[in-house]
Scaffold this motif. Sequence first.
Motif, PDB file in Angstrom:
ATOM      1  N   UNK A 179       0.863  -1.177   0.000  1.00 45.65           N
ATOM      2  CA  UNK A 179       0.000   0.000   0.000  1.00 45.65           C
ATOM      3  C   UNK A 179       0.906   1.235   0.000  1.00 45.65           C
ATOM      4  N   UNK A 180       0.520   2.253  -0.727  1.00 48.93           N
ATOM      5  CA  UNK A 180       1.293   3.492  -0.717  1.00 48.93           C
ATOM      6  C   UNK A 180       1.268   4.105   0.681  1.00 48.93           C
ATOM      7  N   UNK A 181       2.398   4.682   1.068  1.00 46.93           N
ATOM      8  CA  UNK A 181       2.501   5.288   2.393  1.00 46.93           C
ATOM      9  C   UNK A 181       1.483   6.416   2.538  1.00 46.93           C
ATOM     10  N   UNK A 182       1.267   7.184   1.494  1.00 45.82           N
ATOM     11  CA  UNK A 182       0.322   8.293   1.577  1.00 45.82           C
ATOM     12  C   UNK A 182      -1.091   7.789   1.873  1.00 45.82           C
ATOM     13  N   UNK A 183      -1.485   6.673   1.283  1.00 42.75           N
ATOM     14  CA  UNK A 183      -2.797   6.086   1.538  1.00 42.75           C
ATOM     15  C   UNK A 183      -2.869   5.535   2.965  1.00 42.75           C
ATOM     16  N   UNK A 184      -1.804   4.907   3.417  1.00 40.67           N
ATOM     17  CA  UNK A 184      -1.766   4.363   4.779  1.00 40.67           C
ATOM     18  C   UNK A 184      -1.882   5.481   5.809  1.00 40.67           C
ATOM     19  N   UNK A 185      -1.224   6.602   5.543  1.00 34.71           N
ATOM     20  CA  UNK A 185      -1.292   7.740   6.467  1.00 34.71           C
ATOM     21  C   UNK A 185      -2.698   8.316   6.494  1.00 34.71           C
ATOM     22  N   UNK A 186      -3.323   8.431   5.335  1.00 34.18           N
ATOM     23  CA  UNK A 186      -4.706   8.924   5.284  1.00 34.18           C
ATOM     24  C   UNK A 186      -5.634   8.028   6.108  1.00 34.18           C
ATOM     25  N   UNK A 187      -5.484   6.709   5.946  1.00 36.52           N
ATOM     26  CA  UNK A 187      -6.308   5.765   6.705  1.00 36.52           C
ATOM     27  C   UNK A 187      -6.044   5.875   8.202  1.00 36.52           C
TER      28      UNK A 187
END
Length: 70
Positions: free
Chosen positions: A27-35
């Motif tokens: 998973x992209x880090x940016x998506x993980x941070x958003x979640x």
Amino acid sequence: MDMIMSNLQQQRQINEQLRHEAAIKRMNVSKAIEDLIKYIMEHEQEDCLLVGFSSQKSNPFREKSSCSIL
């Protein structure tokens, strides 16, 4: 000879582990941070360290009263 077979088996196990790890969907880090931010925002009212405790007795971090001898 046993040492060579043992080393070969160890290398096969490492190879198998690396293949398994390579197959994991990333998973992209940016998506993980958003979640993660979304989860934190949704659950912040339940976080006792942010909003405090309803009573002093429900606080597991409170100082314990010392026993006094009369």
